[in-house]
Design a protein around this motif. Structure first.
Motif, PDB file in Angstrom:
ATOM      1  N   ARG A   7      71.076 -10.173  26.356  1.00 20.92           N
ATOM      2  CA  ARG A   7      70.970  -8.721  26.210  1.00 20.92           C
ATOM      3  C   ARG A   7      71.267  -8.074  27.553  1.00 20.92           C
ATOM      4  NH1 ARG A   7      65.035  -8.453  23.724  1.00 20.92           N
ATOM      5  NH2 ARG A   7      64.749  -9.954  25.387  1.00 20.92           N
ATOM      6  N   ASP A  20      69.268  -9.871  30.605  1.00 15.98           N
ATOM      7  CA  ASP A  20      67.930 -10.416  30.410  1.00 15.98           C
ATOM      8  C   ASP A  20      67.782 -11.722  31.186  1.00 15.98           C
ATOM      9  OD1 ASP A  20      65.420 -10.837  29.431  1.00 15.98           O
ATOM     10  OD2 ASP A  20      66.029 -11.068  27.344  1.00 15.98           O
ATOM     11  N   TRP A  24      61.582 -12.791  31.856  1.00 19.73           N
ATOM     12  CA  TRP A  24      61.267 -11.556  31.136  1.00 19.73           C
ATOM     13  C   TRP A  24      61.198 -11.805  29.644  1.00 19.73           C
ATOM     14  CZ3 TRP A  24      65.719  -8.773  34.001  1.00 19.73           C
ATOM     15  CH2 TRP A  24      65.328  -8.465  35.300  1.00 19.73           C
ATOM     16  N   ASN A  25      62.085 -12.638  29.145  1.00 22.07           N
ATOM     17  CA  ASN A  25      62.165 -12.911  27.717  1.00 22.07           C
ATOM     18  C   ASN A  25      60.920 -13.656  27.231  1.00 22.07           C
ATOM     19  OD1 ASN A  25      63.177 -13.066  25.156  1.00 22.07           O
ATOM     20  ND2 ASN A  25      64.625 -14.682  25.596  1.00 22.07           N
ATOM     21  N   TRP A  30      61.092  -7.561  28.547  1.00 16.96           N
ATOM     22  CA  TRP A  30      62.420  -6.965  28.634  1.00 16.96           C
ATOM     23  C   TRP A  30      62.395  -5.458  28.420  1.00 16.96           C
ATOM     24  CZ3 TRP A  30      66.817  -7.209  30.777  1.00 16.96           C
ATOM     25  CH2 TRP A  30      67.933  -6.605  30.254  1.00 16.96           C
TER      26      TRP A  30
END
Length: 51
Positions: A7, A20, A24-25, A30
């Motif tokens: 993303r 991304d 974070w994921n 995110w």
């Protein structure tokens, strides 16, 4: 096995697109990430203080 596409979204300060990251994921962060780097986050904070 192919990976799903990463993303991307633009940085809130400089407008440069960034993708991304795994950390974070995994933490579902995110949506909270706004800046592409620590430098952009610091410059945005400084700009808010000046205003």
């Amino acid at each position: 096995m192919s990976r799903p596409p990463l993303r991307e979204k633009p940085c809130a300060f400089c407008g440069r697109p960034f993708s991304d990251r795994k950390r974070w994921n995994g933490r579902d962060q995110w949506d909270d990430v706004k800046y592409c780097s620590r430098g952009c986050r610091a410059k945005a904070a400084a700009a808010r203080r000046r205003s």
